[in-house]
Design a protein around this motif. Structure first.
Motif, PDB file in Angstrom:
ATOM      1  N   PRO A 171      40.808  34.690  52.133  1.00  6.65           N
ATOM      2  CA  PRO A 171      40.604  33.323  51.661  1.00  6.65           C
ATOM      3  C   PRO A 171      41.473  32.321  52.425  1.00  6.65           C
ATOM      4  O   PRO A 171      42.516  32.679  52.977  1.00  6.65           O
ATOM      5  CB  PRO A 171      41.022  33.357  50.190  1.00  6.65           C
TER       6      PRO A 171
ATOM      7  N   LEU B  79      47.404  39.285  47.219  1.00 14.47           N
ATOM      8  CA  LEU B  79      45.940  39.308  47.209  1.00 14.47           C
ATOM      9  C   LEU B  79      45.413  40.379  46.268  1.00 14.47           C
ATOM     10  O   LEU B  79      46.020  41.435  46.097  1.00 14.47           O
ATOM     11  CB  LEU B  79      45.402  39.592  48.615  1.00 14.47           C
TER      12      LEU B  79
ATOM     13  N   TRP C  96      41.895  42.640  45.716  1.00 13.84           N
ATOM     14  CA  TRP C  96      40.674  43.045  46.414  1.00 13.84           C
ATOM     15  C   TRP C  96      39.812  43.847  45.459  1.00 13.84           C
ATOM     16  O   TRP C  96      40.279  44.812  44.851  1.00 13.84           O
ATOM     17  CB  TRP C  96      41.003  43.899  47.628  1.00 13.84           C
TER      18      TRP C  96
ATOM     19  N   VAL D  91      35.790  41.721  48.162  1.00 16.44           N
ATOM     20  CA  VAL D  91      36.185  40.316  48.135  1.00 16.44           C
ATOM     21  C   VAL D  91      37.683  40.209  47.857  1.00 16.44           C
ATOM     22  O   VAL D  91      38.186  40.816  46.921  1.00 16.44           O
ATOM     23  CB  VAL D  91      35.410  39.538  47.048  1.00 16.44           C
ATOM     24  N   TYR D  92      38.378  39.429  48.704  1.00 14.03           N
ATOM     25  CA  TYR D  92      39.800  39.147  48.512  1.00 14.03           C
ATOM     26  C   TYR D  92      39.949  37.832  47.768  1.00 14.03           C
ATOM     27  O   TYR D  92      39.271  36.848  48.097  1.00 14.03           O
ATOM     28  CB  TYR D  92      40.527  39.030  49.844  1.00 14.03           C
ATOM     29  N   THR D  93      40.854  37.792  46.781  1.00 13.27           N
ATOM     30  CA  THR D  93      41.214  36.551  46.105  1.00 13.27           C
ATOM     31  C   THR D  93      42.735  36.461  46.068  1.00 13.27           C
ATOM     32  O   THR D  93      43.433  37.478  46.045  1.00 13.27           O
ATOM     33  CB  THR D  93      40.656  36.477  44.670  1.00 13.27           C
TER      34      THR D  93
END
Length: 58
Positions: A38, A47, A49, A53-55
């Protein structure tokens, strides 16, 4: 897949080196392209995962 938690240990050019924080990991950090992370990721960013998808964690 996942979830896993990481911290950004370093950034070298277009790649970030991530280390897992949800388990003990004494191995080498994982290299990942910055384009997959991101916006706003910097050294020390935590992060999450999950499902490819990484947030960013607060």
């Amino acid at each position: 897949m996942g979830p896993y938690e990481y911290v950004v240990e370093s950034i070298q050019g277009e790649y970030a080196y991530l280390r897992r924080t949800d388990i003990y990991d004494n191995g080498e950090p994982m290299m990942i392209a910055m384009a997959l992370l991101p916006e706003g990721v910097d050294v020390g960013t935590r992060l999450h995962w999950e499902n490819l998808v990484y947030t960013i964690l607060p």
